[in-house]
Design a protein around this motif. Structure first.
Motif, PDB file in Angstrom:
ATOM      1  N   PRO A   9      10.418  26.432  46.303  1.00  0.00           N
ATOM      2  CA  PRO A   9      10.653  27.798  45.820  1.00  0.00           C
ATOM      3  C   PRO A   9      10.706  28.805  46.966  1.00  0.00           C
ATOM      4  CG  PRO A   9       8.455  26.998  45.145  1.00  0.00           C
ATOM      5  CD  PRO A   9       9.182  25.836  45.748  1.00  0.00           C
ATOM      6  N   ALA A  10      11.425  29.873  46.746  1.00  0.00           N
ATOM      7  CA  ALA A  10      11.488  30.950  47.736  1.00  0.00           C
ATOM      8  C   ALA A  10      10.070  31.409  48.058  1.00  0.00           C
ATOM      9  CB  ALA A  10      12.318  32.106  47.194  1.00  0.00           C
ATOM     10  N   GLY A  11       9.831  31.711  49.327  1.00  0.00           N
ATOM     11  CA  GLY A  11       8.509  32.156  49.757  1.00  0.00           C
ATOM     12  C   GLY A  11       7.664  31.049  50.348  1.00  0.00           C
ATOM     13  N   THR A  12       8.103  29.801  50.185  1.00  0.00           N
ATOM     14  CA  THR A  12       7.341  28.676  50.734  1.00  0.00           C
ATOM     15  C   THR A  12       7.268  28.769  52.261  1.00  0.00           C
ATOM     16  OG1 THR A  12       7.999  27.226  48.920  1.00  0.00           O
ATOM     17  CG2 THR A  12       7.288  26.153  50.956  1.00  0.00           C
ATOM     18  N   VAL A  13       6.104  28.452  52.811  1.00  0.00           N
ATOM     19  CA  VAL A  13       5.927  28.345  54.259  1.00  0.00           C
ATOM     20  C   VAL A  13       5.919  26.868  54.627  1.00  0.00           C
ATOM     21  CG1 VAL A  13       4.380  28.801  56.206  1.00  0.00           C
ATOM     22  CG2 VAL A  13       4.590  30.490  54.353  1.00  0.00           C
ATOM     23  N   ALA A  51      -1.446  33.059  57.445  1.00  0.00           N
ATOM     24  CA  ALA A  51      -1.171  34.499  57.475  1.00  0.00           C
ATOM     25  C   ALA A  51       0.163  34.813  56.804  1.00  0.00           C
ATOM     26  CB  ALA A  51      -1.174  34.997  58.924  1.00  0.00           C
ATOM     27  N   LEU A  52       1.196  34.035  57.140  1.00  0.00           N
ATOM     28  CA  LEU A  52       2.508  34.261  56.532  1.00  0.00           C
ATOM     29  C   LEU A  52       2.465  34.032  55.019  1.00  0.00           C
ATOM     30  CD1 LEU A  52       4.747  32.590  59.262  1.00  0.00           C
ATOM     31  CD2 LEU A  52       4.582  35.044  58.753  1.00  0.00           C
ATOM     32  N   ALA A  53       1.730  32.999  54.609  1.00  0.00           N
ATOM     33  CA  ALA A  53       1.614  32.726  53.170  1.00  0.00           C
ATOM     34  C   ALA A  53       0.910  33.875  52.456  1.00  0.00           C
ATOM     35  CB  ALA A  53       0.863  31.424  52.939  1.00  0.00           C
TER      36      ALA A  53
END
Lengths: 271, 271, 271
Positions: C59-63, C137-139
């Protein structure tokens, strides 16, 4: 409600899933992190070391479920170990020794209250029927004292420390060989003089002398197969090789003796 | 929204992650438990046994996604099996046989509605394009009947039961060898007289007679390599060895015949 | 807050768990999907291929956290790659090459701000001390630009494309061998004329000619060991065998050359 799992069950069988299924049935929403299921079968010491290396990076409140249990069904006690930040569940066979060495204030509880067991309790799979339910209960907030009475006499392995020989050297050993063939010893910075990274440090293992201490694996010349020492990520001195397996190059297994000469300390030459 | 996964994909490739990615894209918040991805390649019977051993420890509502699918892309049907507590998704090739044997009220649905597929549907990876989307839909609450019409003729494996021979003995077989080398047979307590744990039980396998029935692995004298029978955790009679691999000691593989003599039953001596 | 993991750490050690523990300590509620931890040790190209094969089903947003890092502790840069839908974290050693080839608009950031590191930063395990904290942090929603300055000169592997030879054939290679022994080449439909599935396609590999193109693995006669080509699930042309390992039958490893003759194109016979 985070629960880690450490076992010698492997990942081919359904055993690990059975424990997770039981925990999710009792504590919906429990989240799992697998530490390893590839502890050598029935190797309590290896499991104790793995637990030591990783338990304290997890958030406070984590329950560590560890099942390496050659005595399943026998009189060995199921226990919970409780520290300020963590709770551990597993058999009382030495598995928690190294954690107990580091956590002098830890308390121990005998998992005896059968209300928390999964019934009927099998005699062959306490991971599913005794330990997983206890871990699920602790993750859900049950007080450890509700699971059974406190204990003060846990089974302990010999401490994971090198010994000082008469000549001043340290008699250490390889306590773990990792996936890359790096050989982890039981030597920590606390075992060495204040500046252990200066020149003079010498490791003798399997007939080889290692005098190079690197700061990182890829440091220096890319000499294939060069052996060196390095302070590894869990705080122990490690013997590694340049993009190769030190264990293979040395022909060593876990338990191999390593003699460490301390810089600035007089010692005899070992023949 | 719990989904378990059972495949023969191994864990080195990206295949399992692809199925999870698809499911999370369609059903955010889905949680996964891996049963095993080390089913021997294309071994439907092994997968059917693993599923039988563990499916019912999971909480009600769990979706079991099982993909061992040598016929991917061919005419074999993708199906969902629905019981009171669980839903199963996978190919109709016998994978759900043993579950169906235990769950006489189960209903079967043909996953035929392409609206639920991932497009374009590959011809080589229905795990990702057909089965994972169906599992995600069921986990999200879609009614099985929306995915396709009901079926009544699932592919079945031969039942997992020993046969009674003319001399009264049971002709059983080893149906699974686990990570520890324990040999699980297809004999359950229901196949034996009311008190099967008394003296007299005898297993003959690979030219050896086994007359010891233990309650737990570490019971009795620590005689290295001693073979014994034990009622194992999934309810089947198992042949195990004292801290050793029974499979290695016996030199047997899955499928090996095991003759079980019933205590109190007349039978001829087998030469 | 979904984070995938791809490493060469294996699953026997505590390394993967250490990264997850760090991420959960910083971003409670993070959910993980393991892509693979069995990338061959230090094999950046294999990791780059695995990432390419699976990153875009999430899904979009996955790191995507990828750590195959032979240069850990050296001057190689830790980076984040940012696309419209995904963020990637790992060493700048070519690991993200194939993703960058597919995502021309991707931006790159140098993970240099030590406030986001785990301290003390080891020199041997940036997976735990640098990359996992950045992924967490990105998540959690930190902007990539906060972790360090933008970069424009990522390390790139040679593109994953076959070359056109003078005689019109494609000089391709096996870029991955999967768990089933299927040999994945670097040939995509875009490398072939508009109707590549018609008759005439011929693959030459390891002294064998393969002229059969199947739509699915179980298609046609069950001739044991028959080799065939097939468009596999990640979009690449694959060499497979009927219920057998093509890699074993051909005796090939990754890197093996494959010559592809294009239907309708004149080419010389290769002797």
């Amino acid at each position: 409600m985070l629960i880690t799992l450490l076992t010698d069950f492997g990942t081919a069988d359904y055993f690990v899933a059975a424990m997770k299924g039981v925990m999710l049935s009792r504590t919906p929403g429990a989240a799992f992190v697998d530490i390893s299921h590839h502890v050598p079968p029935q190797d309590v010491q290896a499991a104790a070391f793995a637990l030591l290396a990783v338990y304290d990076v997890f958030p406070a409140g984590t329950v560590h479920l560890a099942v390496v249990d050659p005595g399943v069904g026998s009189e060995r006690r199921p226990v919970a170990v409780v520290t300020d930040r963590y709770r551990f569940v597993g058999p009382d066979n030495g598995l928690f020794s190294y954690v107990l060495d580091r956590e002098p204030g830890a308390r121990l509880f005998h998992l005896r209250d059968e209300r928390f067991f999964r019934h009927p309790v099998s005699t062959t799979f306490h991971g599913r029927d005794v330990f997983a339910p206890a871990a699920a209960a602790l993750a859900a907030g049950v007080e450890p004292g509700q699971l059974g009475p406190e204990l003060t006499d846990p089974v302990r392995l010999p401490p994971l420390r090198p010994q000082r020989a008469h000549d001043g050297r340290l008699r250490a050993s390889i306590v773990h060989i990792d996936h890359f063939g790096n050989c982890v010893t039981n030597v920590t910075r606390a075992d060495l003089p204040p500046d252990p990274d200066g020149p003079g440090l010498c490791l003798e293992v399997a007939g080889r002398e290692i005098r190079t201490l690197r700061r990182f694996y890829a440091e220096g010349e890319p000499e294939p197969g060069a052996l060196f020492a390095i302070w590894a990520s869990a705080g122990f001195l490690e013997i590694a090789a340049n993009r190769d397996s030190a264990a293979r190059l040395l022909g060593v297994r876990r338990g191999e003796e390593v003699w460490v000469s301390l810089p600035g300390v007089e010692y005899e030459i070992r023949l």
